[in-house]
Structures are given as C-alpha cells and as structure tokens.
Design a protein around this motif. Structure first.
Motif, mmCIF file in Angstrom:
data_model
loop_
_atom_site.group_PDB
_atom_site.id
_atom_site.type_symbol
_atom_site.label_atom_id
_atom_site.label_comp_id
_atom_site.label_asym_id
_atom_site.label_seq_id
_atom_site.Cartn_x
_atom_site.Cartn_y
_atom_site.Cartn_z
ATOM 1 N N ILE A 18 0.843 -1.207 0.000
ATOM 2 C CA ILE A 18 0.000 0.000 0.000
ATOM 3 C C ILE A 18 0.879 1.258 0.000
ATOM 4 O O ILE A 18 0.656 2.182 -0.782
ATOM 5 C CB ILE A 18 -0.969 -0.005 1.205
ATOM 6 N N TYR A 19 1.890 1.293 0.875
ATOM 7 C CA TYR A 19 2.776 2.452 0.930
ATOM 8 C C TYR A 19 3.519 2.624 -0.389
ATOM 9 O O TYR A 19 3.693 3.751 -0.867
ATOM 10 C CB TYR A 19 3.768 2.318 2.098
ATOM 11 N N THR A 20 3.959 1.523 -0.998
ATOM 12 C CA THR A 20 4.684 1.588 -2.267
ATOM 13 C C THR A 20 3.791 2.135 -3.372
ATOM 14 O O THR A 20 4.237 2.957 -4.184
ATOM 15 C CB THR A 20 5.224 0.193 -2.646
ATOM 16 N N ILE A 21 2.542 1.732 -3.409
ATOM 17 C CA ILE A 21 1.610 2.235 -4.425
ATOM 18 C C ILE A 21 1.366 3.733 -4.231
ATOM 19 O O ILE A 21 1.379 4.504 -5.196
ATOM 20 C CB ILE A 21 0.287 1.437 -4.387
ATOM 21 N N ILE A 22 1.179 4.155 -2.994
ATOM 22 C CA ILE A 22 0.985 5.584 -2.713
ATOM 23 C C ILE A 22 2.233 6.374 -3.109
ATOM 24 O O ILE A 22 2.136 7.455 -3.702
ATOM 25 C CB ILE A 22 0.634 5.798 -1.221
ATOM 26 N N LEU A 23 3.404 5.825 -2.818
ATOM 27 C CA LEU A 23 4.665 6.476 -3.187
ATOM 28 C C LEU A 23 4.803 6.573 -4.707
ATOM 29 O O LEU A 23 5.255 7.591 -5.230
ATOM 30 C CB LEU A 23 5.842 5.725 -2.582
ATOM 31 N N CYS A 24 4.384 5.548 -5.429
ATOM 32 C CA CYS A 24 4.434 5.581 -6.902
ATOM 33 C C CYS A 24 3.510 6.672 -7.461
ATOM 34 O O CYS A 24 3.883 7.376 -8.404
ATOM 35 C CB CYS A 24 4.044 4.226 -7.485
ATOM 36 N N ILE A 25 2.337 6.809 -6.884
ATOM 37 C CA ILE A 25 1.406 7.859 -7.334
ATOM 38 C C ILE A 25 2.008 9.237 -7.070
ATOM 39 O O ILE A 25 1.995 10.116 -7.945
ATOM 40 C CB ILE A 25 0.039 7.705 -6.636
ATOM 41 N N ALA A 26 2.581 9.429 -5.884
ATOM 42 C CA ALA A 26 3.208 10.720 -5.559
ATOM 43 C C ALA A 26 4.390 11.002 -6.482
ATOM 44 O O ALA A 26 4.568 12.132 -6.950
ATOM 45 C CB ALA A 26 3.657 10.731 -4.100
ATOM 46 N N LEU A 27 5.182 9.971 -6.794
ATOM 47 C CA LEU A 27 6.320 10.165 -7.695
ATOM 48 C C LEU A 27 5.869 10.499 -9.104
ATOM 49 O O LEU A 27 6.515 11.296 -9.786
ATOM 50 C CB LEU A 27 7.197 8.913 -7.715
ATOM 51 N N SER A 28 4.766 9.913 -9.551
ATOM 52 C CA SER A 28 4.289 10.247 -10.893
ATOM 53 C C SER A 28 3.869 11.715 -10.967
ATOM 54 O O SER A 28 4.133 12.392 -11.964
ATOM 55 C CB SER A 28 3.147 9.320 -11.303
ATOM 56 N N VAL A 29 3.269 12.232 -9.905
ATOM 57 C CA VAL A 29 2.918 13.661 -9.866
ATOM 58 C C VAL A 29 4.188 14.510 -9.856
ATOM 59 O O VAL A 29 4.283 15.523 -10.568
ATOM 60 C CB VAL A 29 2.032 13.973 -8.638
ATOM 61 N N ILE A 30 5.180 14.096 -9.081
ATOM 62 C CA ILE A 30 6.434 14.854 -9.003
ATOM 63 C C ILE A 30 7.133 14.879 -10.359
ATOM 64 O O ILE A 30 7.592 15.927 -10.818
ATOM 65 C CB ILE A 30 7.341 14.277 -7.901
ATOM 66 N N PHE A 31 7.215 13.719 -11.035
ATOM 67 C CA PHE A 31 7.867 13.690 -12.348
ATOM 68 C C PHE A 31 7.070 14.475 -13.387
ATOM 69 O O PHE A 31 7.643 15.098 -14.276
ATOM 70 C CB PHE A 31 8.122 12.256 -12.806
ATOM 71 N N PHE A 32 5.760 14.469 -13.254
ATOM 72 C CA PHE A 32 4.937 15.290 -14.139
ATOM 73 C C PHE A 32 5.248 16.772 -13.928
ATOM 74 O O PHE A 32 5.363 17.536 -14.894
ATOM 75 C CB PHE A 32 3.456 15.002 -13.888
ATOM 76 N N LEU A 33 5.414 17.176 -12.669
ATOM 77 C CA LEU A 33 5.777 18.569 -12.370
ATOM 78 C C LEU A 33 7.165 18.904 -12.906
ATOM 79 O O LEU A 33 7.382 20.010 -13.424
ATOM 80 C CB LEU A 33 5.737 18.820 -10.867
ATOM 81 N N ILE A 34 8.106 17.971 -12.782
ATOM 82 C CA ILE A 34 9.461 18.216 -13.295
ATOM 83 C C ILE A 34 9.414 18.464 -14.800
ATOM 84 O O ILE A 34 9.963 19.444 -15.302
ATOM 85 C CB ILE A 34 10.400 17.033 -12.970
#
Length: 181
Positions: A18-34
């Motif tokens: 669950i934590y890994t999936i949440i972290l993946c979603i947050a990282l996708s938003v971060i990379f989208f912002l980058i």
C-alpha cells in the motif's frame, strides 16, 4: 506459531505494498511537475494544486510558486529519494514473500538484505548532501543532533547491515551443518 508468523509476514507485505503504491502515485505527480517545468508547459489545474514537500527539515508550501531552479532541485531530490525508497520497499516485499519458516536461510535473501542496507545508506547520503545544499542556498547553517532525516537512514542502514552479517554467518553455519553427516 507458524500460522501466526505467516499472517504477520502477509500483513507486513500488504501494508508495504500500500505504501509503495501511494509512493508511486506521488512520484508520478512529481515527475509530471518536473517535466512540465522543464518544458515550460502551463497546466492550469496543476498550478491550482497546493503541494507541500519537506526537504532537510524545511517545509516548502505550495512548491509551484518557488523559483524554477529551486523547484527543480527540490523535485529532483524528492524523485531520486522516492525511487530509492521504492526499490528498497520492493526488496523488502520480495524478502517477505520468499521467507519460508522451515527453510529460512538462503543466499538470495542475504543478498536482498545487504541491498536494503546499501539503499538506506544511499538515501541517507543523498539526504545529507541535500540538507547541506539547502543550508548553503538559504545561508542558514545549523548543526543539530536530532534523530531526523538522513541520520535515521544511517542508523537504519547500520542496523540492517549488522543483521545481514549475522544472517550471512547463520547461512554459513547452516551450509556447514548440511554438509556434515
């Protein structure tokens, strides 16, 4: 006892997933912002979101309003740290799935435990460097001995490394025992 241990291992794997999936979603938003900042794409809905990130003990609120260089540095650091954490958690999940109560010691699990220690050390070093750079940029140098940030990963890395060495010794003893008649 075996049923209880298997339940605990499955429960741990579930929560780490669950934590890994949440972290993946947050990282996708971060990379989208980058990428939207590098390519200078103006996306209105992203600018309306309030994204807060804590780096080196300093909380940045509404990071989209920061200067471009500082924003990219914060996003890049968060992305690299997030990727290292995902790799570390995936290794933990692999270990939890491969542990068998009756055949506990294997070289594969030792290698994964050792890899987790190295990843935690890398995360600690990156956090320490970013903490130093953040203080350098803000011209606010302070030395504190609290157990936050990079020190947690150094401590975790040391503990996991010691566990990996004890595990390796137990593996060697088991192999030696298996060879005796």
């Amino acid at each position: 006892m075996k049923l209880n241990s298997n339940f605990i291992l499955e429960l741990l794997a579930f929560f780490i997933w669950i934590y890994t999936i949440i972290l993946c979603i947050a990282l996708s938003v971060i990379f989208f912002l980058i990428f939207s900042n590098i390519l200078e794409i103006d996306i209105g809905s992203i600018k309306e979101m309030k994204i807060d990130i804590t780096v080196a003990g300093e909380k940045f609120t509404n990071i989209q309003s920061l200067e471009k260089e500082k924003l990219l540095l914060i996003l890049f650091y968060t992305g690299v740290r997030g990727i290292l954490e995902i790799v570390m958690f995936v290794n933990v999940i692999k270990i939890l799935n491969r542990i068998k109560i009756n055949q506990f010691f294997s070289f594969e699990i030792y290698a994964m435990i050792s890899k987790i220690a190295k990843l935690a050390l890398a995360i600690g070093l990156i956090s320490l460097i970013v903490n130093f750079l953040s203080q350098l940029i803000s011209r606010n140098f302070s030395i504190s001995f609290d157990i936050n940030g990079s020190f947690q990963f150094f401590l975790f890395s040391g503990i996991v490394y010691i566990i990996s060495q004890v595990y390796k010794k137990a593996l060697d003893l088991q192999l030696e025992n298996d060879l005796t008649i």
